[in-house]
Design an enzyme around this catalytic site. Structure first.
Site, mmCIF file in Angstrom:
data_model
loop_
_atom_site.group_PDB
_atom_site.id
_atom_site.type_symbol
_atom_site.label_atom_id
_atom_site.label_comp_id
_atom_site.label_asym_id
_atom_site.label_seq_id
_atom_site.Cartn_x
_atom_site.Cartn_y
_atom_site.Cartn_z
ATOM 1 C CG HIS A 110 -0.438 0.316 2.542
ATOM 2 N ND1 HIS A 110 0.031 -0.781 3.234
ATOM 3 C CD2 HIS A 110 0.138 1.425 3.211
ATOM 4 C CE1 HIS A 110 0.360 -0.336 4.661
ATOM 5 N NE2 HIS A 110 0.691 1.176 4.360
ATOM 6 C CG ASP A 140 -0.005 -3.927 2.454
ATOM 7 O OD1 ASP A 140 0.023 -3.449 1.417
ATOM 8 O OD2 ASP A 140 -0.010 -3.260 3.375
ATOM 9 C CB SER A 213 3.319 1.567 6.023
ATOM 10 O OG SER A 213 2.306 1.749 6.861
#
Length: 483
Positions: A110, A140, A213
């Site tokens: 993402h 992901d 992230s």
């Protein structure tokens, strides 16, 4: 008396001063770990060009001829220029880490999703445009490549060796602050999150915020054990619940992306759900565990191995399946075409099936699988009986043709048309549910349902398999004692 009070106060103060020193001595020192590992952590920024929606005149209107009019410039300013929209760039920030000295970088999918340009900035401020090798939506995970050599790569650890309560540390770029360090402990392992069935997440209380992230999660030995991926938050910021992808899962995905550009996973071909205490009792199990099979897809590996709806998978290749969420990662990481053993509970008896693991189809292929076939060529036409399900607190009727077509149901079953009282009303059963099985046996129609309800022993739970718009689900209902 006063001297005694002073003496006690002094003794207490000395004790209080001694406690922090002892506690501090037992806390880990992360300075060496950070000094050795921060060079392998990178900052990732992306840009994406977005075309704005075209403005201008409303549909059906043309620009009037106002060349010589005093209103011409004004009209063009407010409508003519709006008819020529300008593109704009959007940017996002994230983290990543170097997994090989020749420039391969791991991050979250993402972080780089839909990016037109991906820039990777190293610890020494050098910046490279990255090539996206591939991304895997189900995990992901994304793999990048930059044109550089001799880079400091991380050491990969074994997340299976992690223990709940163990110290871990994250390095990343929250809100763009490069190489920020946060620490905490492992809160849980093997967590399942919505829409992430193939990742057994590591839960921690490490402070993770937007920008972290894709960054690494280290153990105290300086080994990467996870990829920081998600947080649970009601505010958008850190609230003490952070989730990391185990590094073995991420590396397996990265290796496949590097070799083939796509990811293949093992597949059984079942729809599963959690086993509750009441359901466990209805299946003759001593305790709630395993994954309950709510649907077996036709022509799937599970169907070919003889797995049935109502079976409870309690073991996979010698490993216990404690909860339903534990099964998909186990199967997903099993080599395609290999043989696997399924330990199941069927009708209260434990048995073992051998299955050949298939390849997980794409989402469009999975959507093409219909409901499993059931015995019988025609739908038994049974008349409504108001008393058919009253013992369980419901009224049922034959399934209408429209509902059968809408949910792609086979023959048989009964539709719940009204919830009268407990136990049905408090079980999670809904009006409009179609009951297709009772205690792992198909329901042929209303008469069959009424007869079998009347024969149920009181004081125990019965497992009903219902079909609803969201899919199949088992529901346990406690059968009242016969009056």
């Amino acid at each position: 008396m006063l001297q005694t009070v002073y003496a006690r106060a002094l003794a207490l103060a000395i004790c209080l001063l001694a406690v922090p020193a002892t506690a501090v001595a037992e806390l880990p020192d992360f300075t060496d770990l950070v000094e050795e590992q921060y060079r392998s952590v990178v900052n990732i920024s992306t840009s994406r060009e977005i075309e704005p929606q075209r403005g201008g005149l409303p549909p059906g209107f043309d620009m009037p001829e106002l060349e010589d009019s005093p209103f011409g410039d004004l009209f063009r300013k407010f409508f003519g220029e709006r008819a020529q929209p300008r593109s704009r760039d959007t940017a996002s920030l994230g983290s990543g880490f170097i997994i090989s000295s020749d420039g391969y970088v791991l991050t979250n999918g993402h972080v780089v999703a839909e990016a037109d340009e991906i820039m990777v900035r190293l610890h020494d401020r050098r910046q490279f445009e990255a090539e996206l090798i591939g991304t895997d939506r189900r995990s992901d995970v994304a793999l990048l490549k930059i044109d550089a050599e001799g880079l400091p790569a991380v050491t990969v650890g074994d997340p299976d060796d992690l223990e709940v309560g163990e110290w871990v540390l994250a390095i990343g770029s929250p809100f763009g602050f490069d190489h920020s360090v946060t620490a905490g402990i492992v809160s849980a392992k093997g967590r399942s999150l919505p829409n992430d069935n193939y990742v057994p997440f590591i839960q921690t209380d490490v402070a993770i915020n937007p920008g972290n992230s894709g960054g690494p999660l280290f153990n105290l030995d300086g080994e990467v054990v996870g990829v920081n991926a998600q947080i649970f938050s009601r505010t958008g910021g850190f609230m003490g619940l952070s989730f990391a992808i185990p590094i073995d899962v991420a590396v397996d995905v990265a290796d496949q992306l590097r070799e083939t550009g796509k990811v293949a996973r093992g597949w059984l071909g079942v729809v599963i759900q959690e086993v509750t205490r009441d359901l466990a009792q209805s299946f003759g199990m001593e305790r709630a565990r395993g994954a309950l099979v709510a649907r077996v897809l036709p022509d799937s590996p599970a169907a070919k191995a003889g797995l049935r709806v109502g079976d409870v998978i309690v073991g996979f290749n010698g490993d216990e399946v404690p909860r339903s969420s534990a099964l998909p990662p186990m199967v997903g990481q099993t080599p395609i075409g290999s043989k696997a053993e399924l330990d199941i509970v069927r009708d209260g008896q434990r048995m073992t099936l051998r299955v050949t693991i298939g390849r997980l189809p794409g989402e469009s292929e999975l959507a093409g699988y219909g409901a499993p076939d059931t015995d019988g060529d025609e739908d038994p036409q049974s008349a409504p009986r108001e008393d058919a399900g009253e013992r369980l607190g419901m009224r049922v009727a034959p399934v209408s043709d429209a509902l059968r077509e809408q949910r792609d149901l086979g023959p048989g079953g009964v539709e719940v048309v009204e919830l009268l009282s407990t136990p049905a009303a408090g079980s999670g059963l809904r009006q409009g549910d179609v009951i297709v099985m009772m205690n792992s046996r198909p329901i042929e129609g209303v008469e069959d349902f009424a007869r079998r309800v009347a024969e149920l022993p009181g004081g125990r739970s019965v497992a009903l398999l219902v079909e609803r718009d969201s899919g199949p689900q088992f529901i346990a209902i406690e059968v009242p004692e016969a009056e």
